[in-house]
Design a protein around this motif. Structure first.
Motif, PDB file in Angstrom:
ATOM      1  N   MET A 253       0.827  -1.176   0.000  1.00  0.00           N
ATOM      2  CA  MET A 253       0.000   0.000   0.000  1.00  0.00           C
ATOM      3  C   MET A 253       0.879   1.249   0.000  1.00  0.00           C
ATOM      4  SD  MET A 253      -3.566   0.166   2.173  1.00  0.00           S
ATOM      5  CE  MET A 253      -2.918  -0.428   3.651  1.00  0.00           C
ATOM      6  N   LYS A 254       0.414   2.272  -0.681  1.00  0.00           N
ATOM      7  CA  LYS A 254       1.169   3.515  -0.706  1.00  0.00           C
ATOM      8  C   LYS A 254       1.116   4.200   0.656  1.00  0.00           C
ATOM      9  CE  LYS A 254       0.702   4.794  -5.524  1.00  0.00           C
ATOM     10  NZ  LYS A 254       0.245   5.838  -6.446  1.00  0.00           N
ATOM     11  N   LYS A 255       2.189   4.811   1.032  1.00  0.00           N
ATOM     12  CA  LYS A 255       2.258   5.538   2.305  1.00  0.00           C
ATOM     13  C   LYS A 255       1.608   6.911   2.145  1.00  0.00           C
ATOM     14  CE  LYS A 255       4.891   2.546   4.439  1.00  0.00           C
ATOM     15  NZ  LYS A 255       4.448   1.763   5.527  1.00  0.00           N
ATOM     16  N   GLY A 256       0.913   7.347   3.187  1.00  0.00           N
ATOM     17  CA  GLY A 256       0.373   8.696   3.246  1.00  0.00           C
ATOM     18  C   GLY A 256      -0.891   8.960   2.451  1.00  0.00           C
ATOM     19  N   ILE A 257      -1.551   7.917   1.934  1.00  0.00           N
ATOM     20  CA  ILE A 257      -2.768   8.183   1.173  1.00  0.00           C
ATOM     21  C   ILE A 257      -4.041   7.988   2.004  1.00  0.00           C
ATOM     22  CG2 ILE A 257      -1.706   7.617  -1.027  1.00  0.00           C
ATOM     23  CD1 ILE A 257      -3.238   4.942  -0.947  1.00  0.00           C
ATOM     24  N   HIS A 258      -3.919   7.359   3.167  1.00  0.00           N
ATOM     25  CA  HIS A 258      -5.085   7.142   4.020  1.00  0.00           C
ATOM     26  C   HIS A 258      -5.155   8.208   5.108  1.00  0.00           C
ATOM     27  CE1 HIS A 258      -6.162   3.358   2.217  1.00  0.00           C
ATOM     28  NE2 HIS A 258      -4.912   2.951   2.316  1.00  0.00           N
ATOM     29  N   PRO A 259      -6.379   8.540   5.563  1.00  0.00           N
ATOM     30  CA  PRO A 259      -6.522   9.495   6.663  1.00  0.00           C
ATOM     31  C   PRO A 259      -5.875   8.963   7.943  1.00  0.00           C
ATOM     32  CG  PRO A 259      -8.649   9.028   5.640  1.00  0.00           C
ATOM     33  CD  PRO A 259      -7.659   8.085   5.048  1.00  0.00           C
ATOM     34  N   GLU A 260      -5.567   9.870   8.857  1.00  0.00           N
ATOM     35  CA  GLU A 260      -4.937   9.484  10.132  1.00  0.00           C
ATOM     36  C   GLU A 260      -5.842   8.562  10.952  1.00  0.00           C
ATOM     37  OE1 GLU A 260      -1.835  10.194  11.187  1.00  0.00           O
ATOM     38  OE2 GLU A 260      -1.500  11.097   9.223  1.00  0.00           O
ATOM     39  N   SER A 261      -7.174   8.707  10.813  1.00  0.00           N
ATOM     40  CA  SER A 261      -8.109   7.920  11.618  1.00  0.00           C
ATOM     41  C   SER A 261      -8.415   6.550  11.001  1.00  0.00           C
ATOM     42  CB  SER A 261      -9.407   8.693  11.803  1.00  0.00           C
ATOM     43  OG  SER A 261     -10.005   8.952  10.547  1.00  0.00           O
ATOM     44  N   TYR A 262      -7.719   6.148   9.952  1.00  0.00           N
ATOM     45  CA  TYR A 262      -7.913   4.845   9.317  1.00  0.00           C
ATOM     46  C   TYR A 262      -7.273   3.779  10.195  1.00  0.00           C
ATOM     47  CZ  TYR A 262      -8.298   1.584   5.387  1.00  0.00           C
ATOM     48  OH  TYR A 262      -8.635   0.540   4.567  1.00  0.00           O
ATOM     49  N   ARG A 263      -8.106   2.926  10.810  1.00  0.00           N
ATOM     50  CA  ARG A 263      -7.626   1.960  11.792  1.00  0.00           C
ATOM     51  C   ARG A 263      -8.505   0.718  11.781  1.00  0.00           C
ATOM     52  NH1 ARG A 263     -11.553   4.748  13.186  1.00  0.00           N
ATOM     53  NH2 ARG A 263     -12.744   4.711  15.077  1.00  0.00           N
ATOM     54  N   PRO A 264      -8.074  -0.377  12.417  1.00  0.00           N
ATOM     55  CA  PRO A 264      -8.922  -1.576  12.523  1.00  0.00           C
ATOM     56  C   PRO A 264     -10.153  -1.290  13.377  1.00  0.00           C
ATOM     57  CG  PRO A 264      -6.647  -2.103  13.062  1.00  0.00           C
ATOM     58  CD  PRO A 264      -6.735  -0.617  12.959  1.00  0.00           C
ATOM     59  N   VAL A 265     -11.315  -1.753  12.924  1.00  0.00           N
ATOM     60  CA  VAL A 265     -12.593  -1.543  13.608  1.00  0.00           C
ATOM     61  C   VAL A 265     -13.391  -2.836  13.511  1.00  0.00           C
ATOM     62  CG1 VAL A 265     -14.755  -0.229  13.550  1.00  0.00           C
ATOM     63  CG2 VAL A 265     -12.625   0.897  13.008  1.00  0.00           C
ATOM     64  N   VAL A 266     -14.149  -3.162  14.569  1.00  0.00           N
ATOM     65  CA  VAL A 266     -15.035  -4.321  14.551  1.00  0.00           C
ATOM     66  C   VAL A 266     -16.444  -3.836  14.243  1.00  0.00           C
ATOM     67  CG1 VAL A 266     -16.082  -6.149  15.943  1.00  0.00           C
ATOM     68  CG2 VAL A 266     -13.653  -5.662  16.166  1.00  0.00           C
ATOM     69  N   PHE A 267     -17.067  -4.447  13.223  1.00  0.00           N
ATOM     70  CA  PHE A 267     -18.464  -4.185  12.898  1.00  0.00           C
ATOM     71  C   PHE A 267     -19.285  -5.347  13.438  1.00  0.00           C
ATOM     72  CE2 PHE A 267     -16.438  -1.369   9.977  1.00  0.00           C
ATOM     73  CZ  PHE A 267     -17.350  -0.330   9.789  1.00  0.00           C
ATOM     74  N   LYS A 268     -20.377  -5.026  14.153  1.00  0.00           N
ATOM     75  CA  LYS A 268     -21.230  -6.061  14.733  1.00  0.00           C
ATOM     76  C   LYS A 268     -22.624  -5.951  14.136  1.00  0.00           C
ATOM     77  CE  LYS A 268     -22.915  -8.026  19.029  1.00  0.00           C
ATOM     78  NZ  LYS A 268     -22.885  -7.973  20.484  1.00  0.00           N
ATOM     79  N   ASP A 269     -23.089  -7.054  13.553  1.00  0.00           N
ATOM     80  CA  ASP A 269     -24.439  -7.132  12.994  1.00  0.00           C
ATOM     81  C   ASP A 269     -25.400  -7.372  14.153  1.00  0.00           C
ATOM     82  OD1 ASP A 269     -26.849  -7.945  11.826  1.00  0.00           O
ATOM     83  OD2 ASP A 269     -25.820  -8.823  10.109  1.00  0.00           O
ATOM     84  N   MET A 270     -26.278  -6.421  14.422  1.00  0.00           N
ATOM     85  CA  MET A 270     -27.159  -6.518  15.584  1.00  0.00           C
ATOM     86  C   MET A 270     -28.310  -7.503  15.379  1.00  0.00           C
ATOM     87  SD  MET A 270     -25.457  -4.717  17.547  1.00  0.00           S
ATOM     88  CE  MET A 270     -26.502  -4.755  18.981  1.00  0.00           C
TER      89      MET A 270
END
Length: 85
Positions: free
Chosen positions: A1-18
């Motif tokens: 992946m290219k460096k510096g193209i994603h926002p600073e808040s781009y991080r691993p997140v868990v999505f939960k289907d309710m």
């Protein structure tokens, strides 16, 4: 992946289907105040009403998923209405 193209808040997140409780880990910029323990790590939690694990198109089952009670609310308001002839 290219460096510096994603926002600073781009991080691993868990999505939960309710609707069925399934969870999956992906990367996102979605903001969340909740966290959850998933596979031994703590991640931000995003709750969704429907995902590919519960959507009838992906599951092949035609079942009605109504987590907000919209069908019941509609039937209580308009289901008793009689037709005028």
């Amino acid at each position: 992946m290219k460096k510096g193209i994603h926002p600073e808040s781009y991080r691993p997140v868990v999505f939960k289907d309710m609707s069925n409780g399934d969870m999956f880990l992906t990367q996102s910029t979605c903001a969340s105040k909740e966290t959850i323990e998933f596979e031994g790590e703590t991640y931000p939690l995003i709750k969704v009403e429907i995902s590919s694990s519960s959507h009838p198109f992906y599951t092949g089952k035609s079942k009605l998923v109504d987590t907000a009670g919209r069908v019941d609310k509609f039937m209580s308001r308009y289901g008793k209405a009689q037709k005028k002839q």
